[in-house]
Design a protein around this motif. Structure first.
Motif, mmCIF file in Angstrom:
data_model
loop_
_atom_site.group_PDB
_atom_site.id
_atom_site.type_symbol
_atom_site.label_atom_id
_atom_site.label_comp_id
_atom_site.label_asym_id
_atom_site.label_seq_id
_atom_site.Cartn_x
_atom_site.Cartn_y
_atom_site.Cartn_z
ATOM 1 N N ALA A 29 8.774 0.082 -3.680
ATOM 2 C CA ALA A 29 8.092 -1.163 -4.064
ATOM 3 C C ALA A 29 8.319 -1.549 -5.519
ATOM 4 N N ILE A 30 8.746 -0.613 -6.351
ATOM 5 C CA ILE A 30 8.650 -0.769 -7.801
ATOM 6 C C ILE A 30 9.391 -1.994 -8.355
ATOM 7 N N GLU A 31 10.499 -2.383 -7.725
ATOM 8 C CA GLU A 31 11.337 -3.448 -8.311
ATOM 9 C C GLU A 31 10.692 -4.825 -8.235
ATOM 10 N N LEU A 46 0.854 -1.190 0.000
ATOM 11 C CA LEU A 46 0.000 0.000 0.000
ATOM 12 C C LEU A 46 0.887 1.236 0.000
ATOM 13 N N ILE A 47 0.722 2.085 -1.011
ATOM 14 C CA ILE A 47 1.581 3.270 -1.127
ATOM 15 C C ILE A 47 0.705 4.520 -1.069
ATOM 16 N N LEU A 63 1.162 -2.328 -10.780
ATOM 17 C CA LEU A 63 1.101 -1.077 -10.007
ATOM 18 C C LEU A 63 -0.251 -0.440 -10.315
ATOM 19 N N TYR A 64 -1.116 -0.374 -9.302
ATOM 20 C CA TYR A 64 -2.477 0.140 -9.494
ATOM 21 C C TYR A 64 -2.539 1.543 -8.892
ATOM 22 N N ALA A 65 -2.618 2.553 -9.755
ATOM 23 C CA ALA A 65 -2.638 3.936 -9.269
ATOM 24 C C ALA A 65 -4.073 4.433 -9.194
#
Lengths: 308, 159
Positions: free
Chosen positions: A217-219, A185-186, A224-226
């Motif tokens: 988290a990106i790696e 969760l970002i 990726l749900y924005a």
């Protein structure tokens, strides 16, 4: 498993088997959604379309879905031009429209409106968003997108943006928990996912990690749900800019991601995704809005009894 | 026992001839019980209220109403804010019936949803509905329309 006459109100009434059945049906219907095959399984059926709030994708994809299957669409049109402007209750309006239609798709500004409609309707209600409440067909299309463009089993997904107020995120978290996804969760601390939802996920043995930066988290993620971060949630414009920058998805950021990472967004977007991302292999959000058509075809055909 | 103690004791447990004693009310909830029973506007009978009385489990409230027996609907409402309450029906100075309260799994038309944007708070022809559950000593109500939860201050939202 029969979906005939089932109201589609909230994801919580669906088991994993039921969701899989909807996704399988959508996959079967996808060539029709792409106009590569023809069908008239809903010929002679009418969909009542009642939108009390603005919509582009949800409304048009429901209408397209109905028409692609040979059915007709009957729209309430503008609320100002209907009897609702004279003070007619939702309950009465539903009782009237259910005499004209074989199913009703409803978007309303009040939480619980679809549940109320289902209590007064003799035809299936499909909830297309009830205030800050549920939007189950969005969750179905999100799951379908993930399955088509990535994978649902063993999924590592990060949800970024406004996780506090975003209704799509809450339903999606619940549905992902049925598939055992690993969730990051970002969000800025002001827009964190409500604690009770995090607790609920953890009680289902879902691995949940919280961070404030996409870079953390990106790696490691597959999806990726924005979601949209609304400026009006921040009293201080400088604070909004800081948060918006920390959540901005750029081609440079995506260089650190797995090659197969997919970026999703329920749209409309504001400043969350740099337009340069649109031309990368990671961009998935326009496909995602297309997938709303086969998913809604599947749901309409199932609840109207045209498919088992 | 001093005469003062005796006097306090009499005030506290002064027996009633006919009526109802609601005992083991959660401390601090007695006034909400009166609200449920629409006292004083519904009656001119004598009502005694004990707040924060010592009990084996800490503190409790007690309400005694003379000349009145409660109906099922009233008892069901009391259960929501005082799940450990006992209802004692008094006839001729004797406890004629003693019951614990029962919490139903669904309630309708008892509590107003706290979400101002909930459809049950609009002019629609529906009554509020809640699913009731319990988490230890707390009663938890979940609105059947918007799913908003009410827990700690149920007494504030009684219809």
């Amino acid at each position: 498993m029969s979906f005939k006459d089932l109201h589609i109100i909230s994801m919580k009434s669906f088991s994993r088997d039921m969701i899989d059945h909807v996704l399988n049906t959508a996959e079967m219907l996808e060539p029709i959604a792409r106009d590569k095959a023809k069908s008239d399984i809903l010929k002679g059926k009418v969909l009542g379309v009642m939108f009390f709030e603005p919509s582009t994708r949800t409304r048009m994809s429901f209408e397209t879905a109905m028409m692609r299957l040979g059915g007709d669409v009957l729209s309430l049109g503008s609320v100002d031009a209907s009897s609702i402007a004279k003070g007619e209750t939702l309950a009465d309006t539903i009782r009237v429209v259910d005499g004209y239609a074989n199913a009703i798709v409803l978007r309303h500004n009040k939480e619980g409106a679809a549940q109320l409609a289902s209590e007064f309707s003799s035809v299936p209600i499909l909830n297309a968003g009830d205030g800050a409440g549920h939007h189950p067909t969005q969750t179905f299309l999100d799951l379908y997108t993930i399955r088509r463009e990535s994978h649902l089993d063993g999924l590592k997904i990060a949800l970024a943006g406004d996780l506090k107020y975003g209704r799509t995120v809450h339903s999606l978290c619940y549905a992902l928990s049925l598939y055992g996804a690993e969730i990051t969760l970002i969000s800025p601390k002001e827009l964190r996912l409500p604690a009770e939802i995090i607790e609920d996920l953890k009680s289902r043995n879902i691995k949940v990690t919280e961070t404030e930066s996409i870079e953390d988290a990106i790696e490691d993620i597959d999806v990726l749900y924005a979601t949209r971060v609304q400026k009006e949630r921040f009293p201080d414009p400088a604070e909004y800019r800081k948060v918006a920058n920390s959540l901005l998805i750029t081609p440079e950021l995506l260089e650190k991601a797995k090659p197969e990472l997919k970026v999703m967004h329920p749209l409309p977007r504001t400043n969350e995704i740099d337009p340069r991302v649109d031309n990368t292999k990671h961009a998935c959000y326009f496909k995602q809005s297309f997938y709303g058509v086969p998913i809604r075809m599947a749901l309409l055909a199932l609840v109207m009894g045209a498919l088992e | 026992m001093s005469s003062e103690d005796q006097q306090i004791r009499e005030i506290r447990v002064h027996p009633i001839e006919n009526g109802t004693v609601i005992d083991h009310i959660n401390a601090g909830q007695a006034l909400n019980v009166l609200k449920i029973l629409k006292i004083p506007s519904s009656s001119s009978r004598v009502v005694s209220v004990l707040i924060n009385a010592p009990s084996v489990h800490g503190r409790k409230d007690v309400v005694k109403i003379e000349g009145r027996e409660l109906n099922v609907e009233e008892v069901d409402k009391i259960a929501l804010i005082a799940p450990n309450a006992t209802i004692n029906i008094i006839r001729d100075f004797e406890v004629s019936e003693k019951d614990i309260v029962h919490i139903h799994s669904q309630i309708e038309g008892v509590v107003r949803c706290i979400n101002p944007n909930c459809i049950s708070n609009s002019n629609e022809p529906v009554t509020s509905k809640f699913a009731v559950s319990s988490n230890g000593r707390r009663t938890i109500l979940r609105c059947s329309y918007c799913e908003r939860i009410i827990s700690d201050d149920i007494g504030e939202h009684l219809l």
